[in-house]
Design a protein around this motif. Structure first.
Motif, mmCIF file in Angstrom:
data_model
loop_
_atom_site.group_PDB
_atom_site.id
_atom_site.type_symbol
_atom_site.label_atom_id
_atom_site.label_comp_id
_atom_site.label_asym_id
_atom_site.label_seq_id
_atom_site.Cartn_x
_atom_site.Cartn_y
_atom_site.Cartn_z
ATOM 1 N N UNK A 138 -35.051 10.555 -0.123
ATOM 2 C CA UNK A 138 -33.682 10.251 0.297
ATOM 3 C C UNK A 138 -32.844 9.785 -0.888
ATOM 4 N N UNK A 139 -31.538 10.004 -0.779
ATOM 5 C CA UNK A 139 -30.639 9.562 -1.839
ATOM 6 C C UNK A 139 -30.699 8.049 -1.972
ATOM 7 N N UNK A 140 -30.558 7.572 -3.200
ATOM 8 C CA UNK A 140 -30.588 6.134 -3.458
ATOM 9 C C UNK A 140 -29.172 5.579 -3.426
ATOM 10 N N UNK A 141 -28.984 4.369 -2.894
ATOM 11 C CA UNK A 141 -27.632 3.775 -2.868
ATOM 12 C C UNK A 141 -27.050 3.560 -4.257
ATOM 13 N N UNK A 142 -27.912 3.453 -5.266
ATOM 14 C CA UNK A 142 -27.449 3.330 -6.644
ATOM 15 C C UNK A 142 -27.485 4.721 -7.275
ATOM 16 N N UNK A 143 -26.351 5.388 -7.450
ATOM 17 C CA UNK A 143 -26.338 6.771 -7.946
ATOM 18 C C UNK A 143 -26.917 6.936 -9.339
ATOM 19 N N UNK A 144 -26.999 5.865 -10.109
ATOM 20 C CA UNK A 144 -27.497 5.968 -11.479
ATOM 21 C C UNK A 144 -29.016 6.127 -11.535
ATOM 22 N N UNK A 145 -29.693 5.816 -10.432
ATOM 23 C CA UNK A 145 -31.138 6.052 -10.381
ATOM 24 C C UNK A 145 -31.485 6.877 -9.142
ATOM 25 N N UNK A 146 -30.598 7.774 -8.778
ATOM 26 C CA UNK A 146 -30.795 8.622 -7.602
ATOM 27 C C UNK A 146 -31.651 9.830 -7.985
ATOM 28 N N UNK A 147 -32.865 9.895 -7.443
ATOM 29 C CA UNK A 147 -33.782 10.994 -7.749
ATOM 30 C C UNK A 147 -33.248 12.327 -7.246
ATOM 31 N N UNK A 148 -32.544 12.315 -6.121
ATOM 32 C CA UNK A 148 -32.029 13.555 -5.545
ATOM 33 C C UNK A 148 -31.032 14.219 -6.494
ATOM 34 N N UNK A 149 -30.093 13.441 -6.987
ATOM 35 C CA UNK A 149 -29.094 13.999 -7.902
ATOM 36 C C UNK A 149 -29.721 14.388 -9.238
ATOM 37 N N UNK A 150 -30.645 13.562 -9.748
ATOM 38 C CA UNK A 150 -31.299 13.861 -11.032
ATOM 39 C C UNK A 150 -32.075 15.167 -10.942
ATOM 40 N N UNK A 151 -32.790 15.368 -9.842
ATOM 41 C CA UNK A 151 -33.569 16.590 -9.662
ATOM 42 C C UNK A 151 -32.660 17.793 -9.468
#
Length: 297
Positions: A138-151
Motif C-alpha cells: 500500500x502507498x505510504x502516507x509519507x511520499x518520500x519513502x513510498x515504495x509504490x511510487x518508487x517502484x
C-alpha cells in the motif's frame, strides 16, 4: 548414530523432529542387525546431544537501526541516476513488501500491477514452496519513502530502456539482475550508510521486523501478517526483540516515523544526458503510468 544425532542437533530443526527422525533411522537399522540397538540407549544419546532443543534464534546478537535506511531513502539523491533510482526502489519494495532477496529476484513486470493506492505482484515465496502468492504493498502516507511510487518510477524507466519482463537489472551490463546482483545492490546501500560488513542483504528484512517488534504497543498479529508468518506464529516474539496495533495500517504509520523533511537541496536534478532525460520523462508522466502499467500487466 551418535554422530548422526549430534549433526541434527546442530541444525535449525526442532527437538521433536530430531527425535522422530532418529527413531525412524533406528528402526531401519534394526531391520538389518542381529543384535538390536536398544531404544533406551538411543534415548540417552538424544538427551545428551539434543535435550529440549529449541530452534536457533536470530543470527545476529544486535541489529542496526532500521531508520538509517528510511532516512537514506528520502535524503539528497539525484533521481536522474538509474542506479540510485533502482536501489531506492529495491530497498523500499523490500521493506514494505517484507520481501526476501530471492523473492525480489522472482518479480516480473507482467504480474506487477499498479492501482490507485497500491501495487500488487505475484512471486513464489520461501514459505509457499512452489505456490505463487499475491503480495500487495500500500502507498505510504509519507511520499518520500513510498515504495509504490518508487517502484512505479523505476519500472517506467525499465520499460522504455530494457524492454524486458524482469523488474531488476544489472545496469552496467544492461541485462536482468540475478540474485547475487540484487544482493550486491542492497548491500551497497548498507555500506554507504556505515552498516558493518557482518550484516548482509537479508538483514534488511530482519532490521524492519526488529524495529516493529520494539515499538510500544506492537501488534504481533500485524507483524505476522506483514512478514507472511502464520497468524499465531511466535517467531517475532521469540526471535526478534519484543513487544502488542490493529492492522497493517499500523505498520505503515510506524515505519518512517521521525524522518526529517526533504529540503530544497534534495530536489531532483533536472540536468543530464540521454539516460537522465528518460528518467525525467518518467517522473513527469507518473500519473499516466498507473493506467499504462495496469493495461499491460
Amino acid at each position: 548414530m551418535a554422530e548422526f544425532t549430534e549433526t541434527l542437533s546442530n541444525t535449525n530443526i526442532s527437538s521433536g523432529v530430531i527425535h522422530q527422525t532418529v527413531r525412524k533411522e533406528l528402526d531401519s537399522i534394526n531391520l538389518f542387525r542381529e543384535s538390536k540397538i536398544d531404544r533406551k540407549d538411543i534415548e540417552i544419546i538424544q538427551n545428551t546431544y539434543v535435550g529440549d532443543k529449541q530452534r536457533k534464534g536470530k543470527r545476529y546478537k544486535t541489529m542496526w537501526d532500521f531508520t538509517i535506511i528510511t532516512k537514506w531513502a528520502e535524503a539528497a539523491h539525484d533521481m536522474t541516476d538509474p542506479q540510485i533510482l533502482q536501489r531506492r526502489a529495491l530497498i523500499l519494495t523490500m521493506i514494505f513488501g517484507a520481501f526476501r532477496p530471492a523473492e525480489l529476484e522472482r518479480m516480473r513486470s507482467y504480474t506487477t500491477i499498479f492501482k490507485d493506492n497500491s501495487v500488487q505482484t505475484q512471486v513464489r515465496t520461501k514459505m509457499s514452496g512452489n505456490k505463487v502468492i499475491k503480495i500487495i504493498i500500500n502507498k505510504h502516507p509519507n511520499p518520500r519513502i513510498d515504495a509504490v511510487e518508487a517502484l512505479q518510477r523505476w519500472m517506467y524507466y525499465t520499460k522504455t530502456t530494457f524492454k524486458d519482463e524482469h523488474v531488476w537489472f544489472d545496469i552496467e551490463g544492461s541485462k536482468p539482475a540475478n540474485l547475487q546482483r540484487i544482493k550486491e545492490e542492497l548491500v551497497a546501500v548498507l555500506r554507504e550508510n556505515g552498516i558493518p560488513d557482518t550484516f548482509t542483504a537479508k538483514s534488511i528484512r530482519q532490521a524492519v521486523i526488529t524495529y516493529l517488534a520494539r515499538q510500544e504497543g506492537a501488534d504481533w498479529k500485524a507483524i505476522n501478517a506483514y512478514a507472511r508468518w502464520a497468524q499465531g506464529s511466535r517467531v517475532a516474539q521469540e526471535y526478534y526483540t519484543m513487544l502488542p496495533v490493529q492492522d497493517i495500517k499500523w505498520i505503515l504509520e510506524t515505519i518512517g516515523r521521525q524522518v526529517p523533511q526533504m529540503g530544497e537541496d534534495n530536489k531532483p536534478d533536472k540536468s543530464g544526458e540521454s539516460k537522465d532525460r528518460r528518467l525525467e520523462k518518467a517522473n513527469s508522466e507518473m500519473k499516466d503510468c498507473t493506467e499504462k502499467t495496469s493495461e499491460t500487466g
